[in-house]
Enzyme design. Structure first.
Site, PDB file in Angstrom:
ATOM      1  N   GLY A  13       0.822  -1.215   0.000  1.00  0.00           N
ATOM      2  CA  GLY A  13       0.000   0.000   0.000  1.00  0.00           C
ATOM      3  C   GLY A  13       0.850   1.257   0.000  1.00  0.00           C
ATOM      4  O   GLY A  13       0.523   2.242   0.655  1.00  0.00           O
ATOM      5  N   VAL A  64      -2.967  -7.340  -2.067  1.00  0.00           N
ATOM      6  CA  VAL A  64      -2.429  -8.204  -1.002  1.00  0.00           C
ATOM      7  C   VAL A  64      -3.353  -9.370  -0.640  1.00  0.00           C
ATOM      8  O   VAL A  64      -2.944 -10.285   0.072  1.00  0.00           O
ATOM      9  CB  VAL A  64      -2.073  -7.410   0.286  1.00  0.00           C
ATOM     10  N   ASN A  90       1.299  -2.423   5.438  1.00  0.00           N
ATOM     11  CA  ASN A  90       0.610  -1.148   5.619  1.00  0.00           C
ATOM     12  C   ASN A  90      -0.738  -1.074   4.896  1.00  0.00           C
ATOM     13  O   ASN A  90      -1.615  -0.322   5.326  1.00  0.00           O
ATOM     14  CB  ASN A  90       1.548  -0.027   5.120  1.00  0.00           C
ATOM     15  N   SER A 142      -3.961  -0.021  14.534  1.00  0.00           N
ATOM     16  CA  SER A 142      -4.678   1.250  14.718  1.00  0.00           C
ATOM     17  C   SER A 142      -5.026   1.439  16.187  1.00  0.00           C
ATOM     18  O   SER A 142      -5.270   0.471  16.910  1.00  0.00           O
ATOM     19  CB  SER A 142      -5.965   1.266  13.912  1.00  0.00           C
ATOM     20  N   TYR A 155     -13.254  -3.071  10.790  1.00  0.00           N
ATOM     21  CA  TYR A 155     -11.891  -2.504  10.809  1.00  0.00           C
ATOM     22  C   TYR A 155     -11.197  -2.823  12.137  1.00  0.00           C
ATOM     23  O   TYR A 155     -10.032  -3.241  12.169  1.00  0.00           O
ATOM     24  CB  TYR A 155     -12.015  -0.995  10.590  1.00  0.00           C
ATOM     25  N   ALA A 157     -11.906  -5.236  14.291  1.00  0.00           N
ATOM     26  CA  ALA A 157     -11.625  -6.677  14.397  1.00  0.00           C
ATOM     27  C   ALA A 157     -10.366  -7.013  13.588  1.00  0.00           C
ATOM     28  O   ALA A 157      -9.510  -7.785  14.041  1.00  0.00           O
ATOM     29  CB  ALA A 157     -12.817  -7.485  13.895  1.00  0.00           C
ATOM     30  N   LYS A 159      -7.841  -4.995  12.826  1.00  0.00           N
ATOM     31  CA  LYS A 159      -6.636  -4.395  13.417  1.00  0.00           C
ATOM     32  C   LYS A 159      -6.271  -5.068  14.751  1.00  0.00           C
ATOM     33  O   LYS A 159      -5.090  -5.213  15.076  1.00  0.00           O
ATOM     34  CB  LYS A 159      -6.829  -2.887  13.600  1.00  0.00           C
ATOM     35  N   ILE A 188      -4.397  10.232  11.761  1.00  0.00           N
ATOM     36  CA  ILE A 188      -3.299  10.708  10.921  1.00  0.00           C
ATOM     37  C   ILE A 188      -3.859  11.342   9.632  1.00  0.00           C
ATOM     38  O   ILE A 188      -4.771  10.774   9.015  1.00  0.00           O
ATOM     39  CB  ILE A 188      -2.359   9.527  10.534  1.00  0.00           C
TER      40      ILE A 188
HETATM   41  P1  NAI Z   1      -4.597   5.341   2.505  1.00  0.00           P
HETATM   42  O1  NAI Z   1      -5.976   4.931   2.105  1.00  0.00           O
HETATM   43  O2  NAI Z   1      -4.154   6.726   2.207  1.00  0.00           O
HETATM   44  O3  NAI Z   1      -3.524   4.327   1.898  1.00  0.00           O
HETATM   45  C1  NAI Z   1      -3.722   2.937   1.895  1.00  0.00           C
HETATM   46  C2  NAI Z   1      -3.066   2.377   0.655  1.00  0.00           C
HETATM   47  O4  NAI Z   1      -3.281   0.956   0.636  1.00  0.00           O
HETATM   48  C3  NAI Z   1      -3.677   2.941  -0.642  1.00  0.00           C
HETATM   49  O5  NAI Z   1      -2.631   3.301  -1.528  1.00  0.00           O
HETATM   50  C4  NAI Z   1      -4.474   1.769  -1.186  1.00  0.00           C
HETATM   51  O6  NAI Z   1      -4.612   1.766  -2.602  1.00  0.00           O
HETATM   52  C5  NAI Z   1      -3.652   0.590  -0.693  1.00  0.00           C
HETATM   53  N1  NAI Z   1      -4.424  -0.646  -0.674  1.00  0.00           N
HETATM   54  C6  NAI Z   1      -5.700  -0.814  -0.254  1.00  0.00           C
HETATM   55  N2  NAI Z   1      -6.072  -2.080  -0.427  1.00  0.00           N
HETATM   56  C7  NAI Z   1      -5.017  -2.743  -0.961  1.00  0.00           C
HETATM   57  C8  NAI Z   1      -4.810  -4.083  -1.361  1.00  0.00           C
HETATM   58  N3  NAI Z   1      -5.769  -5.010  -1.264  1.00  0.00           N
HETATM   59  N4  NAI Z   1      -3.603  -4.411  -1.871  1.00  0.00           N
HETATM   60  C9  NAI Z   1      -2.616  -3.491  -1.991  1.00  0.00           C
HETATM   61  N5  NAI Z   1      -2.765  -2.195  -1.623  1.00  0.00           N
HETATM   62  C10 NAI Z   1      -3.963  -1.834  -1.122  1.00  0.00           C
HETATM   63  O7  NAI Z   1      -4.492   5.042   4.057  1.00  0.00           O
HETATM   64  P2  NAI Z   1      -3.453   5.537   5.185  1.00  0.00           P
HETATM   65  O8  NAI Z   1      -4.180   6.462   6.051  1.00  0.00           O
HETATM   66  O9  NAI Z   1      -2.151   5.894   4.612  1.00  0.00           O
HETATM   67  O10 NAI Z   1      -3.351   4.166   5.993  1.00  0.00           O
HETATM   68  C11 NAI Z   1      -2.252   3.273   5.907  1.00  0.00           C
HETATM   69  C12 NAI Z   1      -2.435   2.222   6.984  1.00  0.00           C
HETATM   70  O11 NAI Z   1      -2.502   2.885   8.250  1.00  0.00           O
HETATM   71  C13 NAI Z   1      -3.735   1.430   6.859  1.00  0.00           C
HETATM   72  O12 NAI Z   1      -3.499   0.095   7.237  1.00  0.00           O
HETATM   73  C14 NAI Z   1      -4.655   2.107   7.842  1.00  0.00           C
HETATM   74  O13 NAI Z   1      -5.651   1.231   8.304  1.00  0.00           O
HETATM   75  C15 NAI Z   1      -3.672   2.483   8.932  1.00  0.00           C
HETATM   76  N6  NAI Z   1      -4.109   3.542   9.816  1.00  0.00           N
HETATM   77  C16 NAI Z   1      -4.393   4.803   9.337  1.00  0.00           C
HETATM   78  C17 NAI Z   1      -4.791   5.790  10.217  1.00  0.00           C
HETATM   79  C18 NAI Z   1      -5.122   7.182   9.768  1.00  0.00           C
HETATM   80  O14 NAI Z   1      -5.610   7.977  10.608  1.00  0.00           O
HETATM   81  N7  NAI Z   1      -4.879   7.570   8.532  1.00  0.00           N
HETATM   82  C19 NAI Z   1      -4.956   5.521  11.641  1.00  0.00           C
HETATM   83  C20 NAI Z   1      -4.622   4.189  12.032  1.00  0.00           C
HETATM   84  C21 NAI Z   1      -4.215   3.248  11.141  1.00  0.00           C
END
Ligand code: NAI
Length: 248
Positions: A13, A64, A90, A142, A155, A157, A159, A188
């Protein structure tokens, strides 16, 4: 000289948000990075930026949740660079709703991407890490897995499952000099949170002692900490990066 010169990393990701910031932080420290994303058009610009910096990167348009594609990505990374030292799980999605209204498909999709995807990537990289008796795995969990939240049962469950998986794998591979840790980011500023309604953002900010959202770079620095040579005795840990939103 960077602290990760000669290291090979995979970041899932990695096209935007926390994943992209992590990729750039790893490259700055000297690592070669294989970047995977389900939507890969956005990866080209990142790859170019890395090349302009004199870094080395591979692009994989991989979902993934696709076991075979994940294995192929790992095999190709090893074919190119001979090994895998670091994995950052990620990639993640949300499909929020109250439990009573949650569609079975939305429950399954979030568990599949966030938890199954983390398992598939972890399982695929471990043989290379075990062989060389060195590895670093960082799973992005998270704060809501620790504190709970309304409308995010799928989500949360997934995490919470990632935190459990982190501890289980950490115990299994500890004697092979492989550390497995999780990061629990708070609120974030990324494309994932950009879409939230202003009233939800206000509510979230009101429970953060620091009174602001975190940045993707602040999470990326947590990843750098956990993959650095100096943190070799930290494993099975959950690192909070949340501005004081949850303290445990
Ligand atoms: P985002 O949505 O900006 O980026 C996530 C990336 O993962 C995107 O580029 C998306 O295309 C990619 N992705 C989604 N499904 C995929 C798959 N099946 N295979 C490959 N790539 C895939 O999200 P962000 O905010 O950067 O989050 C990154 C990680 O951090 C995530 O796991 C999210 O749950 C976690 N997180 C984010 C928080 C926030 O406040 N932004 C808080 C806590 C955790």
């Amino acid at each position: 000289m960077g602290s990760l010169d000669g290291r090979v990393a995979i970041v899932t990701g990695g096209a935007q948000g926390i994943g992209r910031a992590t990729v750039m932080a790893l490259v700055k420290e000297g690592a070669k990075v294989a970047i995977t994303n389900i939507r890969c058009a956005k990866l080209d610009q990142t790859i170019q930026e890395i090349k302009d910096m004199g870094g080395d990167a591979l692009k994989f348009c991989v979902d993934v949740t696709d076991v075979e594609a994940v294995q192929e990505m790992v095999d190709q990374t090893i074919a190119n660079w001979g090994k895998i030292d670091i994995l950052v799980n990620n990639a993640g999605i949300t499909k929020d709703n109250l439990v009573m209204r949650m569609k079975t498909a939305d429950w399954a999709a979030v568990l599949k991407t966030n938890l199954d995807g983390t398992f598939y990537c972890t399982r695929a990289v471990l043989p290379s890490m075990v062989r060389q008796r060195w590895g670093r795995i960082v799973n992005i969990a998270s704060v809501v897995a620790q504190a709970g939240n309304v409308g995010q049962a799928n989500y949360i469950a997934s995490k919470a499952g990632i935190i459990g998986l982190t501890k289980a794998v950490a115990a299994e591979v500890a004697r092979r000099n492989i550390t497995v840790n999780a990061i629990a980011p708070g609120f974030i500023a990324t494309p994932m949170t950009e879409v939230l309604a202003p009233e939800i953002k206000e509510k979230m900010l009101s429970v953060i002692p620091m009174g602001r959202m975190g940045t993707d770079l602040e999470v990326a620095h947590g990843v750098l900490f956990l993959v650095s040579p100096e943190t070799s005795y930290i494993t099975g840990h959950v690192l909070n990066i949340n501005g004081g939103m949850y303290m445990a």
